[in-house]
Motif scaffolding. Structure first.
Motif, PDB file in Angstrom:
ATOM      1  N   UNK A  74       8.815  11.091   2.998  1.00 33.49           N
ATOM      2  CA  UNK A  74       7.797  10.493   3.853  1.00 33.49           C
ATOM      3  C   UNK A  74       7.702   8.986   3.596  1.00 33.49           C
ATOM      4  N   UNK A  75       7.863   8.597   2.331  1.00 32.68           N
ATOM      5  CA  UNK A  75       7.859   7.186   1.964  1.00 32.68           C
ATOM      6  C   UNK A  75       8.987   6.445   2.683  1.00 32.68           C
ATOM      7  N   UNK A  76      10.194   7.032   2.660  1.00 28.96           N
ATOM      8  CA  UNK A  76      11.361   6.388   3.293  1.00 28.96           C
ATOM      9  C   UNK A  76      11.158   6.253   4.811  1.00 28.96           C
ATOM     10  N   UNK A  77      10.601   7.306   5.413  1.00 25.12           N
ATOM     11  CA  UNK A  77      10.359   7.273   6.866  1.00 25.12           C
ATOM     12  C   UNK A  77       9.366   6.180   7.222  1.00 25.12           C
ATOM     13  N   UNK A 107       0.834  -1.212   0.000  1.00 31.96           N
ATOM     14  CA  UNK A 107       0.000   0.000   0.000  1.00 31.96           C
ATOM     15  C   UNK A 107       0.867   1.259   0.000  1.00 31.96           C
ATOM     16  N   UNK A 108       1.952   1.230   0.744  1.00 30.46           N
ATOM     17  CA  UNK A 108       2.874   2.376   0.775  1.00 30.46           C
ATOM     18  C   UNK A 108       3.495   2.603  -0.596  1.00 30.46           C
ATOM     19  N   UNK A 109       3.883   1.518  -1.254  1.00 31.41           N
ATOM     20  CA  UNK A 109       4.430   1.629  -2.613  1.00 31.41           C
ATOM     21  C   UNK A 109       3.401   2.236  -3.571  1.00 31.41           C
ATOM     22  N   UNK A 169      10.771   2.689   6.787  1.00 29.95           N
ATOM     23  CA  UNK A 169      11.680   2.323   7.879  1.00 29.95           C
ATOM     24  C   UNK A 169      10.870   1.900   9.111  1.00 29.95           C
ATOM     25  N   UNK A 170       9.764   2.608   9.392  1.00 30.77           N
ATOM     26  CA  UNK A 170       8.922   2.257  10.530  1.00 30.77           C
ATOM     27  C   UNK A 170       8.282   0.868  10.351  1.00 30.77           C
ATOM     28  N   UNK A 171       7.944   0.535   9.118  1.00 34.72           N
ATOM     29  CA  UNK A 171       7.342  -0.784   8.854  1.00 34.72           C
ATOM     30  C   UNK A 171       8.379  -1.906   8.818  1.00 34.72           C
ATOM     31  N   UNK A 172       9.640  -1.547   8.779  1.00 35.42           N
ATOM     32  CA  UNK A 172      10.691  -2.558   8.786  1.00 35.42           C
ATOM     33  C   UNK A 172      11.021  -3.091   7.422  1.00 35.42           C
ATOM     34  N   UNK A 173      10.748  -2.330   6.392  1.00 36.06           N
ATOM     35  CA  UNK A 173      10.992  -2.815   5.033  1.00 36.06           C
ATOM     36  C   UNK A 173      12.206  -2.274   4.384  1.00 36.06           C
TER      37      UNK A 173
END
Length: 104
Positions: free
Chosen positions: A94-97, A80-82, A100-104
């Motif tokens: 914001x995508x990178x942050x 979904x983020x992608x 990182x929070x999701x662990x990907x």
């Protein structure tokens, strides 16, 4: 007391009168002891298999509709983020942050 004795005689009379064929279902009906014991168990197993098949089919059908067969876990969130980045809804920083929070 006389009424009880009469009732017992009336109930027992057919068995005495026709002793050879009384209880004719014992050898030809639903079967012997084991068959009568495991018959209901067999039906419960069949019913369980039918229910399990319906549940499995419903989950497969639902998985085909949702677009991903693995469910909506961590990978679903990354997907979904992608998609949000691809649609331009979020900025790359914001995508990178969030990634990182999701662990990907």
């Amino acid at each position: 007391m006389k009424a009880i004795t009469t009732a017992i005689i009336m109930i027992g009379t057919p068995a005495i009168a026709d002793a050879e064929t009384y209880g004719h279902m014992m050898g030809y009906g639903y079967g012997h002891g084991l068959t009568m014991l495991f018959g209901p168990v067999l039906w419960l197993i069949v019913l369980g298999l039918v229910v399990a098949g319906v549940v499995w089919f419903a989950r497969q059908y639902q998985g085909a509709d949702s677009g991903n067969s693995g469910g909506r876990g961590r990978h679903g969130a990354l997907d979904e983020l992608d998609m949000r980045l691809a649609r331009g809804e979020i900025e790359p920083d914001e995508y990178a942050t969030r990634k990182k929070l999701l662990g990907g």
